[in-house]
Structures are given as structure tokens and as C-alpha cells.
Design an enzyme around this catalytic site. Structure first.
Site, PDB file in Angstrom:
ATOM      1  N   ARG A  56      39.525  49.562  22.653  1.00 53.47           N
ATOM      2  CA  ARG A  56      39.589  51.461  22.577  1.00 53.47           C
ATOM      3  C   ARG A  56      40.454  51.290  21.260  1.00 53.47           C
ATOM      4  O   ARG A  56      40.870  50.436  20.694  1.00 53.47           O
ATOM      5  CB  ARG A  56      41.255  51.995  23.633  1.00 53.47           C
ATOM      6  CG  ARG A  56      42.053  50.711  24.149  1.00 53.47           C
ATOM      7  CD  ARG A  56      43.249  51.549  24.496  1.00 53.47           C
ATOM      8  NE  ARG A  56      43.480  52.277  23.161  1.00 53.47           N
ATOM      9  CZ  ARG A  56      44.366  51.604  22.044  1.00 53.47           C
ATOM     10  NH1 ARG A  56      44.699  50.294  22.006  1.00 53.47           N
ATOM     11  NH2 ARG A  56      45.160  52.175  20.742  1.00 53.47           N
ATOM     12  N   GLY A  57      40.729  52.376  20.664  1.00 55.12           N
ATOM     13  CA  GLY A  57      41.736  52.333  19.626  1.00 55.12           C
ATOM     14  C   GLY A  57      40.527  52.251  18.171  1.00 55.12           C
ATOM     15  O   GLY A  57      39.571  51.831  18.416  1.00 55.12           O
ATOM     16  N   ARG A  97      32.267  57.313  22.918  1.00 52.18           N
ATOM     17  CA  ARG A  97      33.389  58.358  23.106  1.00 52.18           C
ATOM     18  C   ARG A  97      33.242  59.035  22.346  1.00 52.18           C
ATOM     19  O   ARG A  97      32.755  59.488  21.096  1.00 52.18           O
ATOM     20  CB  ARG A  97      34.258  57.756  23.974  1.00 52.18           C
ATOM     21  CG  ARG A  97      35.048  56.656  24.769  1.00 52.18           C
ATOM     22  CD  ARG A  97      36.327  56.122  24.528  1.00 52.18           C
ATOM     23  NE  ARG A  97      37.242  57.247  24.504  1.00 52.18           N
ATOM     24  CZ  ARG A  97      38.599  57.186  24.004  1.00 52.18           C
ATOM     25  NH1 ARG A  97      38.991  55.626  23.645  1.00 52.18           N
ATOM     26  NH2 ARG A  97      39.483  57.587  24.504  1.00 52.18           N
ATOM     27  N   ASP A 244      41.786  58.984  14.860  1.00 54.57           N
ATOM     28  CA  ASP A 244      40.954  58.947  15.339  1.00 54.57           C
ATOM     29  C   ASP A 244      39.435  59.568  14.767  1.00 54.57           C
ATOM     30  O   ASP A 244      38.664  58.972  14.549  1.00 54.57           O
ATOM     31  CB  ASP A 244      40.789  59.344  16.397  1.00 54.57           C
ATOM     32  CG  ASP A 244      41.555  58.627  17.792  1.00 54.57           C
ATOM     33  OD1 ASP A 244      42.729  58.445  17.756  1.00 54.57           O
ATOM     34  OD2 ASP A 244      41.080  57.446  18.040  1.00 54.57           O
TER      35      ASP A 244
HETATM   36  O1  MRU Z   1      42.014  56.701  23.633  1.00 60.78           O
HETATM   37  P1  MRU Z   1      42.559  55.722  22.758  1.00 60.78           P
HETATM   38  O2  MRU Z   1      43.379  54.669  23.224  1.00 60.78           O
HETATM   39  O3  MRU Z   1      41.565  54.677  22.455  1.00 60.78           O
HETATM   40  O4  MRU Z   1      42.950  56.803  21.663  1.00 60.78           O
HETATM   41  C1  MRU Z   1      43.416  55.696  20.462  1.00 60.78           C
HETATM   42  C2  MRU Z   1      44.787  56.195  18.837  1.00 60.78           C
HETATM   43  O5  MRU Z   1      44.546  57.213  19.625  1.00 60.78           O
HETATM   44  C3  MRU Z   1      44.771  55.657  18.110  1.00 60.78           C
HETATM   45  O6  MRU Z   1      45.760  56.556  17.821  1.00 60.78           O
HETATM   46  C4  MRU Z   1      44.604  56.357  16.917  1.00 60.78           C
HETATM   47  O7  MRU Z   1      42.977  55.614  17.098  1.00 60.78           O
HETATM   48  C5  MRU Z   1      44.541  54.897  15.761  1.00 60.78           C
HETATM   49  S1  MRU Z   1      44.338  53.783  16.024  1.00 60.78           S
HETATM   50  C6  MRU Z   1      44.433  52.092  15.116  1.00 60.78           C
END
Ligand code: MRU
Length: 342
Positions: A56-57, A97, A244
Site C-alpha cells: 500500500r501507499g 484501487r 495519493d
Molecule cells: O490506504 P493507504 O494506506 O494506501 O493510503 C496511503 C496514504 O494515504 C499515504 O499517505 C499516501 O499514499 C502517501 S504514501 C507516500
């Protein structure tokens, strides 16, 4: 030189390619209790890992998208898929996603080489891994420069607030917002980091705290609702988060709970800084209104550790992200530049 991330004595990458045709990830759903590596051999396994937030991220999803195309090509060869079947697999991956534009970016970076044969596809995919490391280090240093400039003369170090996990686990190594924190820490400039726990999946409490703990950076986890009050009490010098998707006008989609921090930062006159690679900027999305916000299952809200926390039948809404309007953003820091949308 990209800095080493040494945890338990080994240099670990959140996601990497293992020849001849396997993706290896740290299973983030099992952290902080267990540091486990998982091998993914099919596109289906990768999509499942993305949906379950094992990987994730936004930047890590970009790399997963690119490596996933190489995985799909290898699987197609092994299973005798025709072109349509391969195209379907790649399209499913692209849509695993919806909010982080990096996933689409990573898939497209590598899918553009499909006509050039498996070796070229693999090379293009693998190059995204090192590119992400270099990008994060560059943007983190730029972010650290910016915060040093904006907040001079803090002898006890800066007090920062971050949300979710924008660290090494959200990228390949180092991180974006947490990369800025790491770079500042190397300069001896971090006094404390407030970490929003990040309901409902606790990326802040589970993952960011885990990274800061291993790095020896002082931090305190706070419940999401406490963030604005802590800012109002004058305990925070700046908010630093990842993103994101950043729309063409500078609106920023990030983990739900980011927007209240931005409002509080503006109200109390502290910088709200977004650290993200250029691949998170989406010129094709004019404003934040057009960003597709992932809606996750209500069970993530009404259940806690397997037990129901609400009356049976309680309604629940579970948006995974919110949008911070551009005028609340002090600066967006990428590997190439500092943009000041506000
Ligand atoms: O749902 P996630 O855990 O994938 O969401 C991640 C985030 O919102 C992070 O803040 C974003 O992806 C930046 S990561 C460098």
C-alpha cells in the site's frame, strides 16, 4: 547514495523483483506484530495483496503496478494466455484501487513496452524500483531544506505532525513525508513527531510508529481526533503528509483525516507541506472533485479486532481518503521542485 534501511540486520525493500518472475513484498497487514515477506507469483495474487493493503501507499503501488505488468507477461507465457487475456489482467491490475494515481502511472510506464518483448518489459519494471528510491531521497532532502528555511531557530528541534504512513513502507525505501522526517533527523533537527493513528486500518499507529521506532526518532501516537487540538495548543511546528493524487489545481487527496489537519494548520498559521513524487501529480484531473475516492467496506468501521463496536445493523461510511483544497496547502515538494498552490 540511497540510505540503508536496516531492520533486524537486513536491508529490506518494501517491494522488489526476484528473478525469474516473482514479486516479493513486506506483508504490511501483519506489521507491527510480524515482519513477514510474501512472494507473489500471479497477477491475481498481486491484486489481492493490493486490495488487502498488504502492499500500500501511493509510490509502492506505482512500483507494484510496473512490476505487475512484468509478472503478467511471465504468467501469460507460462499459462499460454492470448493477448486479450493478458490485456484483461493488466486492466484489472490498473483498477485494483482507484485513488492513488501512481498505480495507473506504474502500469502504463511498463505496459508501453509490451511490444518490445519480455526482457525489455522486465527491465522497464525493475528500473522503477531504484527510480523510486532515488526519487524519495531527492524529494525528502528538498522537503528538509524547505522546512529548515520556513522554521529557522528551533534549538529543541522541530515538532512535526504526520498522518497515515508515507514512509519506507509506502514506497520502496526511505519514504516521502516520513522521508522528509528522516532527512531532518539526520540533520539533528527533529524534536518530536506526532503520528495520527489513522482509523480504521491504523497505518499511523502500526506502520509509521514501527518505522520511527526502528529509526530512533522520537514520536507520540495520537488518535485522529486529537490532531487539530494539538495544533491549536501550539505543540506542532508543521504538518507533513504524503498524497495519493494531486489534481491539476493543487487539490490533494490523501488518507482520510488529512483535511482536518490542513484546516487546523491554516487556522493556527503553521505550514502544511505535502511531499510526493511527480508521479502523484495528475494533470488529467482538473480539481479534487474529480478524484475517485475509494469507499471501503463498512465492516472496517463497525468492527474492532473481530468484535462489533456498534449496534447490529448500524450504518457506516468508510471513505479511505479525503481531499484538501489547494488553498490550504503551503507547499507541494516533489523530487524536482517546490510548488506553492496556496
Ligand atoms: O490506504 P493507504 O494506506 O494506501 O493510503 C496511503 C496514504 O494515504 C499515504 O499517505 C499516501 O499514499 C502517501 S504514501 C507516500
Amino acid at each position: 547514495m540511497p540510505p540503508d534501511r536496516r531492520v533486524l540486520g537486513a536491508r529490506l525493500r518494501t517491494i522488489d523483483w526476484q528473478p525469474p518472475s516473482t514479486i516479493v513484498i513486506i506483508d504490511q497487514a501483519r506489521l507491527p506484530g510480524e515482519l513477514a515477506l510474501v512472494e507473489l507469483r500471479t497477477v491475481g495474487e498481486l491484486i489481492e495483496a493490493i486490495r488487502r493493503l498488504r502492499v500500500r501507499g501511493a509510490p509502492a503501488l506505482g512500483v507494484a503496478g510496473g512490476l505487475g505488468v512484468a509478472l503478467a507477461v511471465a504468467e501469460a507465457e507460462r499459462e499460454g494466455w492470448d493477448d486479450d487475456r493478458l490485456a484483461r489482467a493488466i486492466s484489472d491490475l490498473r483498477h485494483a484501487r482507484p485513488t492513488a494515481v501512481n498505480l495507473v502511472w506504474g502500469v502504463d510506464q511498463v505496459a508501453g513496452h509490451l511490444d518490445e518483448g519480455r526482457d525489455t518489459v522486465e527491465e522497464a519494471a525493475i528500473s522503477l524500483v531504484q527510480r523510486d528510491v532515488d526519487t524519495c531521497v531527492a524529494l525528502a532532502e528538498r522537503g528538509a531544506d524547505l522546512l529548515s528555511e520556513l522554521l529557522p531557530g528551533r534549538p529543541r528541534g522541530l515538532s512535526l505532525h504526520t498522518h497515515c504512513n508515507a514512509g519506507a513502507l509506502a514506497c520502496v525505501e526511505w519514504g516521502t513525508a516520513l522521508g522528509v522526517v528522516r532527512s531532518l533527523h539526520r540533520r539533528g533537527m527533529v524534536g518530536n513527531v506526532f503520528v495520527g493513528e489513522t482509523r480504521p486500518l491504523l497505518q499511523g499507529a502500526r506502520l509509521t510508529a514501527w518505522e520511527l521506532h526502528h529509526e530512533g526518532i522520537p514520536y507520540e501516537v495520537v488518535v485522529d481526533g486529537a490532531g487539530p487540538g494539538i495544533i491549536a495548543a501550539g505543540m506542532v511546528d508543521a504538518v507533513v503528509v504524503g498524497a495519493d493524487r494531486i489534481a491539476a489545481n493543487g487539490d490533494v487527496a490523501n488518507k482520510v483525516g488529512t483535511y482536518p489537519l490542513a484546516l487546523a494548520a491554516a487556522r493556527h498559521g503553521i505550514p502544511f507541506v505535502v511531499a510526493a513524487p511527480e508521479s502523484t501529480l495528475d494533470d488529467g484531473t482538473p480539481t479534487g472533485d474529480a478524484i475517485d475516492i475509494e469507499q471501503r467496506p463498512p465492516d472496517e468501521v463497525v468492527m474492532w479486532s473481530g468484535a462489533r463496536t456498534t449496534p447490529v445493523g448500524a450504518g457506516a461510511r468508510n471513505p479511505a481518503f479525503d481531499v484538501t483544497p489547494a488553498d490550504l496547502v503551503t507547499a507541494i515538494v516533489t523530487e524536482l521542485r517546490v510548488v506553492r498552490p496556496g
